[in-house]
Design an enzyme around this catalytic site. Structure first.
Site, PDB file in Angstrom:
ATOM      1  N   GLU A 122       0.887  -1.177   0.000  1.00 49.82           N
ATOM      2  CA  GLU A 122       0.000   0.000   0.000  1.00 49.82           C
ATOM      3  C   GLU A 122       0.913   1.212   0.000  1.00 49.82           C
ATOM      4  O   GLU A 122       1.518   1.529   1.020  1.00 49.82           O
ATOM      5  CB  GLU A 122      -0.873  -0.002   1.252  1.00 49.82           C
ATOM      6  CG  GLU A 122      -1.800  -1.186   1.380  1.00 49.82           C
ATOM      7  CD  GLU A 122      -2.950  -1.122   0.405  1.00 49.82           C
ATOM      8  OE1 GLU A 122      -3.430  -0.009   0.109  1.00 49.82           O
ATOM      9  OE2 GLU A 122      -3.361  -2.181  -0.085  1.00 49.82           O
ATOM     10  N   CYS A 133      -2.466   9.108   3.099  1.00 48.74           N
ATOM     11  CA  CYS A 133      -2.098   8.623   1.760  1.00 48.74           C
ATOM     12  C   CYS A 133      -3.209   8.891   0.751  1.00 48.74           C
ATOM     13  O   CYS A 133      -2.952   9.018  -0.433  1.00 48.74           O
ATOM     14  CB  CYS A 133      -1.792   7.134   1.828  1.00 48.74           C
ATOM     15  SG  CYS A 133      -3.132   6.208   2.558  1.00 48.74           S
TER      16      CYS A 133
END
Ligand code: NAD
Length: 490
Positions: free
Chosen positions: A259, A293
């Site tokens: 990720e 993010c």
């Protein structure tokens, strides 16, 4: 009363690692300081291990795998459910620790803790659903089916921005699947994660099933990747580090779930509900002090509403209060994690200003608050400026105008990343076109907070491999075994 990290901090004690069911200081008695980003004050000392702690934790997890992987799903589900309850019971205290070590708002720290608990609840339920398939055989003399088996030890390597929920979304499905775990959280925010592992121990998790180590990043990560027991690396962090870990994992062909970084477009069409779009942007940009993010990174505004939106954004940022999230005053934004993050955001702003951009409202650097920045939006940055090309990871974003749908889709996709994206429009057909054409793994349409435990989250392109959350998140920790059984006719 249970010993908590808070109690250890109050007593000035060292925060230990968890290896083989024992709370241990580092083997060589190395320590590392953890600081509060508000004022860089030392708030804790953690045991700081090296290769031997990483290998020992991987040995313990490998030894525990045989029995844990053969427990019943009901047994594992009960421990996960108890962990969910314990984290919830302790949410105020763990949330305050999160706020202390990262500078996030207290409400966000408590919210992240409750969200983390939900992963344990959801995967405790999901693992009790059917796993595997029976195929429609074309051959009467055979039965053909697949079963799922846990892949081995999971190494869970995580960053500081959501230190608790990112570990939770890896550890909960790994344990549910029957994997054992070695976690290596970021050294910048290791405290709340310690409480997650304390909850697992208190919930009755057998020794060695979940291990927690602190220490130098690449040395420990490589030691884990090279260990024969490790079956999957689940990493969340920056794209360059993810790419380096994947290269290391290629030596043993270890599965990687990655990720990585984001560069989310936030598109406002002229037919959108502008109030909702601005409220949404305040969340999508400034949540977690801009260090998310999936944060909005490039704001695209249809040219007919550009002036109106810019005016609203200048008002929004000038009304936001910054300060200590655990202080007496109400604040909307805390500090960035450290001065290196401030310097990096500052670099991106200066490059944009050099390219011809200007701030809507005040300049963002707060002179004497080392880790604080004011929130800000920059207009008219060049398309090849760092602001238009890089993940900012702070409370700043570029605002760019566009004139039609095809143009903005092209510009939104003109990035190496593909984690999240957002768009506000009331045109139903356009919503569907955007859903198909925007190159992102997570899309918020007329909504700024897409993250939930029961949906698969992950990125396209340079933003990673694999998905977390939902049934897809469980599959990262399982291998499919195909079985073909010959049947004799009587
Ligand atoms: P980072 O990659 O620098 O650090 C992440 C983790 O990797 C930390 O534990 C760090 O100690 C460790 N690390 C650092 N260098 C390493 C190396 N050479 N080898 C092995 N491990 C190493 O990232 P960060 O600054 O902590 O976090 C910010 C980045 O993470 C941003 O790019 C952000 O977008 C990304 N992120 C992605 C997600 C997601 O779900 N996709 C979530 C949060 C953060």
């Amino acid at each position: 009363m249970a010993i908590t990290t808070r109690a250890l901090l109050d007593a000035g004690a060292v925060v230990p690692m968890l290896i083989g069911g024992e709370w241990v200081p580092s083997f060589a008695s190395n320590l590392r300081e953890v600081t509060n980003p508000v004022d860089d004050r030392v708030i804790a000392q953690i045991a700081y291990g090296g290769v031997s702690e990483a290998q020992s934790a991987a040995d313990q997890a490998t030894a525990a795998f045989e029995s844990w992987s053969n427990t019943s799903s009901r047994y594992r589900a009960d421990i996960l459910w108890r962990t969910y309850e314990l984290i919830l019971e302790r949410a105020d205290e763990i949330g305050a620790l999160l706020s202390l070590e990262t500078g996030k708002l207290l409400s966000e720290g408590i919210g992240e803790t409750r969200f983390s608990a939900e992963y344990f609840r959801w995967f405790s339920e999901e693992i009790r659903r059917p796993q595997g398939e029976v195929f429609a055989s074309e051959d009467r003399s055979r039965k053909q089916l697949s079963i799922s088996r846990p892949i081995g030890v999971a190494a869970t390597l995580t960053p500081w921005n959501f230190p608790l929920s990112i570990q939770a979304r890896k550890v909960a499905p790994a344990l549910a699947a029957g994997c054992t775990v070695v976690a290596r959280p970021s050294e910048k925010a290791p405290l709340a994660v310690g409480e997650l592992f304390r909850a697992l121990v208190d919930a009755g998790l057998p020794p060695g099933v979940a291990n927690l180590i602190y220490g130098p990043a690449s040395i420990q990560s490589n030691a884990l990747i090279d260990h024969d027991g490790i079956g999957v690396i689940s990493f969340t962090g920056s794209t360059p580090v993810g790419s380096a870990l994947m290269r290391q994992a290629s030596n043993r062909i270890v599965r990687c779930a990655l990720e990585l970084g984001g560069d989310a477009p936030y598109i406002i069409f002229s037919d959108a509900n502008i109030d909702r779009a601005i409220e949404g942007l305040a969340i999508a940009k400034f949540r977690n002090n801009g260090q998310s993010c999936i944060a909005a990174n490039r704001v695209f505004v249809e040219d007919s509403i550009m002036d109106q939106v810019c005016e609203r954004l200048a008002k929004l940022t000038s009304s936001m209060r910054i300060g200590d999230p655990l202080g007496h005053e109400r604040v909307d934004l805390g500090p960035l994690i450290d001065s290196s993050r401030v310097r990096d955001v500052d670099r991106i702003c200066r490059d944009a200003l050099d390219s011809g951009a200007s701030f809507l409202g005040e300049s963002p650097i707060v002179p004497d608050g080392a880790n604080f920045m004011r929130p800000g939006f920059l207009v008219d940055a060049a398309f090849d400026s760092a602001l238009a090309k890089e993940e900012v990871f702070g409370p700043i974003a570029g605002v760019f105008s566009f004139s039609d749908e095809d143009e903005v889709i092209h510009r939104a996709n003109d990035t190496k990343m593909g984690l999240a994206g957002y768009a506000y429009t009331n045109n139903q057909s356009r919503i569907w076109r955007l859903a198909e054409k925007l190159e992102v793994g997570i899309l918020g349409l007329n909504h700024p907070l897409p993250s939930v435990v029961y949906s698969p989250m992950g990125g396209l392109k340079g933003s990673g491999l694999g998905r977390e959350g939902a049934h897809d998140g469980l599959l990262e920790y399982l291998e499919t075994k195909y079985i073909s059984i010959g049947i004799e006719e009587k």
